[in-house]
Enzyme design. Structure first.
Site, PDB file in Angstrom:
ATOM      1  N   ARG A   1       0.855  -1.180   0.000  1.00  0.00           N
ATOM      2  CA  ARG A   1       0.000   0.000   0.000  1.00  0.00           C
ATOM      3  C   ARG A   1       0.891   1.230   0.000  1.00  0.00           C
ATOM      4  NH1 ARG A   1      -3.222  -3.094  -1.299  1.00  0.00           N
ATOM      5  NH2 ARG A   1      -5.401  -3.375  -0.638  1.00  0.00           N
ATOM      6  N   GLU A  13      -4.011   7.758  -5.193  1.00  0.00           N
ATOM      7  CA  GLU A  13      -4.360   7.004  -6.404  1.00  0.00           C
ATOM      8  C   GLU A  13      -5.712   7.474  -6.924  1.00  0.00           C
ATOM      9  OE1 GLU A  13      -4.152   2.829  -5.479  1.00  0.00           O
ATOM     10  OE2 GLU A  13      -1.991   2.893  -5.117  1.00  0.00           O
ATOM     11  N   HIS A  32      -1.267   0.227  -9.548  1.00  0.00           N
ATOM     12  CA  HIS A  32      -1.908  -0.671  -8.579  1.00  0.00           C
ATOM     13  C   HIS A  32      -2.634  -1.820  -9.288  1.00  0.00           C
ATOM     14  CE1 HIS A  32      -3.657  -0.756  -4.226  1.00  0.00           C
ATOM     15  NE2 HIS A  32      -3.321  -1.960  -4.652  1.00  0.00           N
TER      16      HIS A  32
END
Length: 362
Positions: A252, A281, A300
């Site tokens: 993360r 993000e 991601h």
């Protein structure tokens, strides 16, 4: 009237006993088929609502949702309170930082994950980032496409360099096996382990995160985001990494202090970084990370191969169906197992402790 597609907030299936809300426009075929075969009514979050929580809030308040399959959209306390029929939230993956687990626990809602379902894909992405960062592959590709024959010859050969793993779970173990095959010594820290898993006897478990940080020529992060790991790699820890090391993050983004990482890259203390996750993000257009040629970035998607998406979708579908139809949940997959004795309660949650719900909505 034309047929509806599951890309909007409408139902799929034949109106069976349970209503399942997927916080994404689609669910991979393996999971969707399981829900359809069980006769579930399935609601999808429209694609144009992905960055706006209003529609998710509306659906939870308006529909008698029994289960949520959670992708990346935030699930807040107020949203959970607004849906008194909700019994279980299953994460499509393992990271639950987008879910208010404390509120779910207070409300008697089980929060589950699908461990291992995307581990192979994330491990492979980890190695893609390691190789790309170590050999400047992305930079050379861009140079060639721009018409420049830029032959970087300062890449790092990995054999003999130490790989450090913060987290030795499903992903970390797979990453370790590849490292050992490449001839890399491997050290790791994982507070949940007292001994290395079978087959990884060559991995050396160290007693503290800092021990791994100081030893690692390549440091790879495989931890959940929680109070203990937020900002784990701060300026002080990054400074303890060996000069010329690589930092890889497929966990993360908030685990890493990005300004400190950027400073270490600009100063040359770190050779490169490979990031599949960032603190914000989507990554903002003005992020300094975008201007650093020694940073390899992906959006991601470490666990987002078709194989992994199918495995996560089917795992999440099986989990919610077992919980709703049979009252069965594997405690090992539940992040708040203290709620499991109450899963079969037949009365709506709002019949209990009304002051709690008012408090959570404040």
């Amino acid at each position: 009237m034309g047929a509806k597609t599951p890309g909007a907030a409408e139902t799929a299936g034949s109106g069976g006993a349970f209503t399942v809300l997927v916080t994404a426009p689609t669910l991979a075929p393996a999971g969707a088929a399981l829900l359809a075969d069980a006769g579930c009514r399935v609601l999808y979050l429209p694609a144009d609502a992905a960055d706006d929580n209003t529609e998710l809030t509306r659906l939870l308040a308006a529909e008698r949702v029994d289960a949520v399959i959670s992708r990346t959209a935030p699930l807040t306390a107020a949203q959970l309170v607004a849906c008194p029929t909700l019994r279980i939230v299953c994460k499509h993956g393992v990271g639950v930082s987008n879910i208010d687990v404390a509120a779910a626990s207070a409300l008697g809602i089980a929060v589950c994950v699908t461990p291992g379902a995307n581990a192979q894909s994330v491990a492979e992405m980890t190695w893609g980032l390691i190789f790309a960062a170590a050999r400047r592959i992305a930079w050379m590709d861009a140079e060639l496409r721009a018409g420049r024959w830029s032959r970087s010859q300062d890449g790092l050969q990995l054999q003999g360099r130490t790989l450090g793993l913060v987290g030795l779970g499903d992903v970390g173990q797979r990453v370790a096996r590849v490292a050992l095959a490449l001839g890399m010594p491997v050290v790791a820290f994982d507070p949940a382990l007292r001994a290395v898993p079978a087959g990884l006897e060559a991995v050396r478990l160290l007693p503290a995160v800092d021990d791994v940080v100081c030893a690692a020529d390549v440091l790879s992060l495989h931890v959940p985001l929680n109070v203990a790991t937020r900002g784990l790699m701060d300026a002080e820890r990054i400074a303890r990494m060996p000069r010329g090391a690589l930092l890889i993050n497929t966990a993360r983004g908030e685990v890493v202090d990005e300004p400190a990482l950027i400073a270490a890259l600009r100063s040359g203390h770190l050779f490169a970084a490979g990031l599949d996750t960032t603190a914000a993000e989507p990554l903002p257009a003005g992020s300094p990370l975008l201007s650093l040629p020694q940073v390899v970035l992906t959006p991601h998607v470490g666990g987002s191969t078709p194989a992994a998406l199918d495995a996560m979708a089917s795992g999440a579908a099986r989990t919610v169906l077992a919980a709703l139809a049979h009252g069965r949940i594997d405690p090992a997959c539940c992040v708040n197992p203290q709620v499991l004795p109450f899963l079969l309660a037949e009365s709506p949650r709002h019949d209990h402790e009304p002051a709690l719900f008012l408090h959570l909505c404040r």
